[in-house]
Design an enzyme around this catalytic site. Sequence first.
Site, PDB file in Angstrom:
ATOM      1  N   ARG A  38       0.696  -0.948   0.110  1.00 34.83           N
ATOM      2  CA  ARG A  38       0.314  -0.462   0.388  1.00 34.83           C
ATOM      3  C   ARG A  38       1.056   1.268  -0.246  1.00 34.83           C
ATOM      4  NH1 ARG A  38      -3.434  -1.406   5.043  1.00 34.83           N
ATOM      5  NH2 ARG A  38      -1.784  -2.476   5.882  1.00 34.83           N
ATOM      6  N   LYS A  98      -4.164 -19.295   2.806  1.00 33.96           N
ATOM      7  CA  LYS A  98      -5.704 -20.120   3.309  1.00 33.96           C
ATOM      8  C   LYS A  98      -6.076 -18.638   4.568  1.00 33.96           C
ATOM      9  CE  LYS A  98      -2.832 -20.815   6.793  1.00 33.96           C
ATOM     10  NZ  LYS A  98      -2.825 -19.992   8.063  1.00 33.96           N
TER      11      LYS A  98
END
Length: 327
Positions: A38, A98
């Site tokens: 970011r 996951k």
Amino acid sequence: MNRKLRWGIIGCAGIAVRSVIPGIQQSETGEVAAIASRGLAKAQETAEKLGIPKAYGSYEELLADGDIDAVYIPLPNHLHMEWTIKAIEAGKHVLCEKPIALNAAEAQRMADASRSAGVHLAEAFMYRYHPAYARVKEIIDSGEIGEIRGIHGTFTFNNAKDSGNVRYKREWGGGSIYDVGCYPISAARLLLGEEPVAATVHALLSPEHDNVDMMASGILEFSGGVALSFDCGMWAAFRNTLEVLGTEGRIELPSAFLGSNFFVHTGEGTRVEEQPTLNQYSLQADDFARVVWGEKQATFAPEDAVANMKVIDACLESAYTRSRVTL
């Protein structure tokens, strides 16, 4: 092999930096071509440290790069669906960390999007690509340990003092069932070749950790009276084990999800099943690339991730309502 799948990494998470990026770089088929964060400074710092050619200061910029074939998404759990779908819409194949999503409904949307776009979507359970699990399945199928009577799995570690960790934000998909309970759950489904019918989970819900499950113990009911009993935790001593119990013997995996030798105990005695030292993250990357290139069928289709999320949904519902939940 000169051909390489060109990977972009969406985020600079620890699992990416420590394990997945080096795994891709050491694989036969992959190269890490770009990383995004970011903020550009963080991306550049990580790119320099790991020898990645391109760094981007936004995820959108990486997805717009036509030289990227596939992306790996190690973002916090609540961002998995959003960025997986954005990547799919940009024409990228996706390996998503996951658990693939916050719930089965999100996972289904991701699976549907990948099918519509004709791209490969996989959930990053690296342990399943180690040949140890094919060997365990082979021993079970041979009948050497008799009929399966039960499976017990554990995955625990103690990180409770790191109070700002994303794992301790409930809305972001925090808690031990999402983080590590998913391993024994997926392993039992893999080895038994079926889905459970009910879940009962008792959990330590910690107010100082946003009431996420810091420890959970559960039972998944499968057919024929077989169950997975498991525990998972982020506020307990480290272990990651799996035991498959049969009528005539048992298989013991002392380091079940990190790739190591395992033991077979029968009336004839105990033997060590020696396993090669392989990078599970590299094996995962190679399997992914070969599916993308059409050289093989997906080892685990996106529907497997949806099915695993259905079980996690039931486990979480059981933990928070203190009840048995049918699937």
